[in-house]
Write an enzyme that holds these catalytic residues in place. Structure first.
Site, PDB file in Angstrom:
ATOM      1  N   ASP A  85       0.752  -1.123  -0.034  1.00  0.00           N
ATOM      2  CA  ASP A  85      -0.029   0.000   0.031  1.00  0.00           C
ATOM      3  C   ASP A  85       0.870   1.219  -0.015  1.00  0.00           C
ATOM      4  O   ASP A  85       2.177   1.076   0.230  1.00  0.00           O
ATOM      5  CB  ASP A  85      -0.885   0.080   1.111  1.00  0.00           C
ATOM      6  CG  ASP A  85      -0.185  -0.289   2.476  1.00  0.00           C
ATOM      7  OD1 ASP A  85       1.087  -0.256   2.513  1.00  0.00           O
ATOM      8  OD2 ASP A  85      -0.821  -1.062   3.377  1.00  0.00           O
ATOM      9  N   ASP A  87       1.483   4.962   1.679  1.00  0.00           N
ATOM     10  CA  ASP A  87       0.782   6.054   2.547  1.00  0.00           C
ATOM     11  C   ASP A  87       1.530   7.200   2.460  1.00  0.00           C
ATOM     12  O   ASP A  87       2.527   7.414   1.955  1.00  0.00           O
ATOM     13  CB  ASP A  87       1.174   5.400   4.094  1.00  0.00           C
ATOM     14  CG  ASP A  87       0.488   4.155   4.296  1.00  0.00           C
ATOM     15  OD1 ASP A  87      -0.678   3.839   3.824  1.00  0.00           O
ATOM     16  OD2 ASP A  87       0.987   3.200   5.072  1.00  0.00           O
ATOM     17  N   ASP A 161       8.128   3.542  13.938  1.00  0.00           N
ATOM     18  CA  ASP A 161       8.543   2.231  14.527  1.00  0.00           C
ATOM     19  C   ASP A 161      10.009   1.825  14.168  1.00  0.00           C
ATOM     20  O   ASP A 161      10.936   1.995  14.949  1.00  0.00           O
ATOM     21  CB  ASP A 161       7.554   0.779  14.332  1.00  0.00           C
ATOM     22  CG  ASP A 161       7.321   0.621  13.073  1.00  0.00           C
ATOM     23  OD1 ASP A 161       7.659   1.326  11.940  1.00  0.00           O
ATOM     24  OD2 ASP A 161       6.714  -0.441  12.878  1.00  0.00           O
TER      25      ASP A 161
HETATM   26  P1  ATP Z   1       3.386  -3.157   5.115  1.00  0.00           P
HETATM   27  O1  ATP Z   1       4.101  -3.524   4.106  1.00  0.00           O
HETATM   28  O2  ATP Z   1       2.973  -4.530   6.003  1.00  0.00           O
HETATM   29  O3  ATP Z   1       2.093  -2.616   4.809  1.00  0.00           O
HETATM   30  P2  ATP Z   1       4.252  -1.026   6.722  1.00  0.00           P
HETATM   31  O4  ATP Z   1       5.583  -0.666   7.251  1.00  0.00           O
HETATM   32  O5  ATP Z   1       3.774  -0.326   5.456  1.00  0.00           O
HETATM   33  O6  ATP Z   1       4.134  -2.519   6.141  1.00  0.00           O
HETATM   34  P3  ATP Z   1       1.934  -0.353   7.936  1.00  0.00           P
HETATM   35  O7  ATP Z   1       1.040  -1.223   8.892  1.00  0.00           O
HETATM   36  O8  ATP Z   1       1.028  -0.059   6.672  1.00  0.00           O
HETATM   37  O9  ATP Z   1       3.061  -1.207   7.701  1.00  0.00           O
HETATM   38  O10 ATP Z   1       2.102   1.104   8.511  1.00  0.00           O
HETATM   39  C1  ATP Z   1       2.666   2.133   7.854  1.00  0.00           C
HETATM   40  C2  ATP Z   1       3.707   3.016   8.525  1.00  0.00           C
HETATM   41  O11 ATP Z   1       3.282   3.395   9.875  1.00  0.00           O
HETATM   42  C3  ATP Z   1       4.811   2.059   9.026  1.00  0.00           C
HETATM   43  O12 ATP Z   1       5.926   2.112   7.890  1.00  0.00           O
HETATM   44  C4  ATP Z   1       5.475   2.800  10.178  1.00  0.00           C
HETATM   45  O13 ATP Z   1       6.187   3.953   9.688  1.00  0.00           O
HETATM   46  C5  ATP Z   1       4.228   3.583  11.103  1.00  0.00           C
HETATM   47  N1  ATP Z   1       3.682   2.623  11.852  1.00  0.00           N
HETATM   48  C6  ATP Z   1       2.796   1.427  11.752  1.00  0.00           C
HETATM   49  N2  ATP Z   1       2.507   0.818  13.099  1.00  0.00           N
HETATM   50  C7  ATP Z   1       3.329   1.589  13.801  1.00  0.00           C
HETATM   51  C8  ATP Z   1       3.580   1.591  15.452  1.00  0.00           C
HETATM   52  N3  ATP Z   1       3.157   0.207  16.070  1.00  0.00           N
HETATM   53  N4  ATP Z   1       4.493   2.371  15.899  1.00  0.00           N
HETATM   54  C9  ATP Z   1       4.980   3.323  15.094  1.00  0.00           C
HETATM   55  N5  ATP Z   1       4.952   3.377  13.887  1.00  0.00           N
HETATM   56  C10 ATP Z   1       3.948   2.510  13.141  1.00  0.00           C
HETATM   57 MG    MG Z   2       1.955  -0.099   4.456  1.00  0.00          MG
END
Ligand code: ATP
Ligand code: MG
Length: 452
Positions: A85, A87, A161
């Site tokens: 996705d 963001d 994170d």
């Molecule tokens: P994926 O490929 O699984 O979507 P992702 O890193 O993009 O991995 P998301 O759940 O979509 O994960 O979260 C988007 C962003 O939000 C992360 O990359 C991170 O920067 C931030 N984030 C998500 N969860 C947390 C958390 N628990 N604490 C701090 N930052 C977070």
């Molecule tokens: Mg993501």
């Protein structure tokens, strides 16, 4: 990643920061120098960015706001992986964003985020830059925050994170902005938390699961400081909302790397905290452990080949070996005929009590695993009754059976993963119910007991 190696070396020599050659420096608290990579120093091209995400970014820019691609999509593009996705982070407030996009909805009560909806259920998530400590109520279970104050891009990077998840990409000048040391960690293939792992895990223990997932998914090493903090704080996971585990675990099971993630869960003591019954079975019986990891590896091969499964199916896969062993023991040891569906239901309710699996999902799992068991028994007698095809859960239970039989080595040479129509070698075992040998002029058919 060759581009990264050269770029990073150049950056560090220009900053005058010696880049460590041997083992990595210990984790911060340290504040890395902000690094800005111009377009010719990185491989991210707008061609690889979702056109709807680009639309969102450009509309925000054209209205005078800052707007960056952030989080997992920047990480994945730098690793030449396809992002799940896209963001966006901006200085526009949720109300401003809502005004600019008719196809948007605001979610979350205190800290609002905006979902912009496009065709095919695509959602671009837009958040306003926020400071550390501001939590997102759209993700249930995070501590409640008092304010709704926004932050700067840098503050927004530091509240994230992992360092590799804290990178920003700007469509205004095509630069990558790294406030948190994420580029260096990408080059060194290491998963590090932004800030002190103890503090960040104490704030939100779900970050343990996220760190492990990302390590499993991209094959990076976990920072020893995270390992130590997890050892000390893993029991804090029991204070988190089960709904958040559910959200994260579904990602693991769907994501194609569940085998490695759960192996790391075991190694880091997370399996023990979240699934004590599973942990015990995997820990005590080598055959269960072997089958548990095989089942997950087979699921991964199927999801990576593009198959999509229901939530009950996903949670049933790791349960196959332990549920099968449980039923076998009961059948062997009970004097009367055991109530197998009930036995499965009681076990699942207990085993999944910490991870937010709904009663409805457990009920579907019970049907699925019971039907799987019936078919497994029939398979062992060389004949699966085709009358089971009419059962509500047949097609999913058949996929589950494919995993169970392949994991047990019943079809060592059979091609895997099976196609969308199922596992061909197993189909040979499905027959119409056998006719009973006629005793007299009017024989009766042998009714193979059908699943409930
Ligand atoms: P994926 O490929 O699984 O979507 P992702 O890193 O993009 O991995 P998301 O759940 O979509 O994960 O979260 C988007 C962003 O939000 C992360 O990359 C991170 O920067 C931030 N984030 C998500 N969860 C947390 C958390 N628990 N604490 C701090 N930052 C977070
Ligand atoms: Mg993501």
């Amino acid at each position: 990643m060759g581009w990264l190696k050269n770029t990073i070396s150049e950056i560090f020599s220009s900053l005058g920061t010696p880049k460590s050659e041997g083992p990595r420096r210990p984790s911060p608290p340290h504040t890395p120098e902000t690094v800005i990579l111009p377009r010719d120093k990185h491989p991210i091209s707008r061609r690889n960015i979702d056109p709807d995400a680009l639309k969102v970014l450009y509309r925000l820019l054209n209205h005078g706001y800052k707007a960056y691609l952030v989080g997992g999509s920047v990480r994945d593009l730098l690793l030449s992986r396809k992002p799940k996705d896209f963001d966006v982070a901006t200085d526009a407030s949720p109300k401003d964003i809502r005004r600019l996009f008719a196809n948007s909805v605001i979610i979350g009560r205190r800290f609002k985020i905006v979902h912009i909806r496009f065709r095919n259920n695509k959602i671009i998530e837009v958040t306003t830059f926020r400071k550390k400590g501001e939590e997102d109520e759209s993700r249930p279970g995070l501590p409640t925050m008092r304010d709704n104050t926004f932050g700067t891009p840098k503050e927004d990077a530091f509240r994230r994170d992992l360092t590799i998840n804290g990178l920003f990409y700007s469509v205004k000048d095509y630069t990558i902005i790294d406030y948190v040391g994420g580029l260096e960690d990408l080059e060194n293939k290491i998963i590090r938390m932004i800030g002190d792992p103890r503090t960040r895990i104490t704030e939100d223990p779900v970050r343990i699961i996220r760190a492990i997932r990302h390590a499993a998914r991209i094959g990076f090493t976990i920072d020893p400081e995270i390992r130590q903090a997890v050892g000390e704080l893993r029991h804090n996971l029991t204070h988190c909302s089960p709904a958040r585990f559910h959200e994260e675990l579904v990602k693991e099971l769907k994501g194609g790397y569940s085998r490695e993630t759960l192996r790391l869960f075991k190694e880091y003591g997370i399996l023990e905290v979240l699934f004590p019954e599973m942990h015990k079975a995997v820990d005590e019986k080598a055959v269960i452990a072997e089958s548990f990891y095989s089942c997950l590896g087979l699921l991964d091969a199927m999801t990576r080949s593009g198959r999509e499964f229901s939530i009950p199916f996903l949670f049933s896969v790791p349960m196959i070996p332990v549920v099968t062993a449980l039923i076998r023991t009961q059948v062997r040891e009970s004097e009367s005929k055991p109530d197998i569906p009930r036995l499965i239901g009681v076990f699942l309710t207990q085993a999944l009590s910490r991870v937010g699996v709904s009663k409805r999902t457990i009920d579907s799992m019970r049907h699925l695993l019971f039907l799987n068991w019936k078919m497994l028994e029939m398979f062992e007698h060389g004949h699966i009754s085709s009358s089971l095809r009419h059962k509500a859960y047949f097609s999913e239970a058949f996929d589950l059976l494919a995993i169970a039989t392949k994991a047990s080595g019943a079809f060592p040479g059979a091609p895997w993963p099976p196609g969308p129509d199922g596992f061909e070698p197993l189909k040979r075992f499905i027959h119409a119910p056998r006719k009973k040998r006629r005793r007299g002029p009017r024989g009766k058919r042998d009714n193979i007991a059908a699943a409930d």
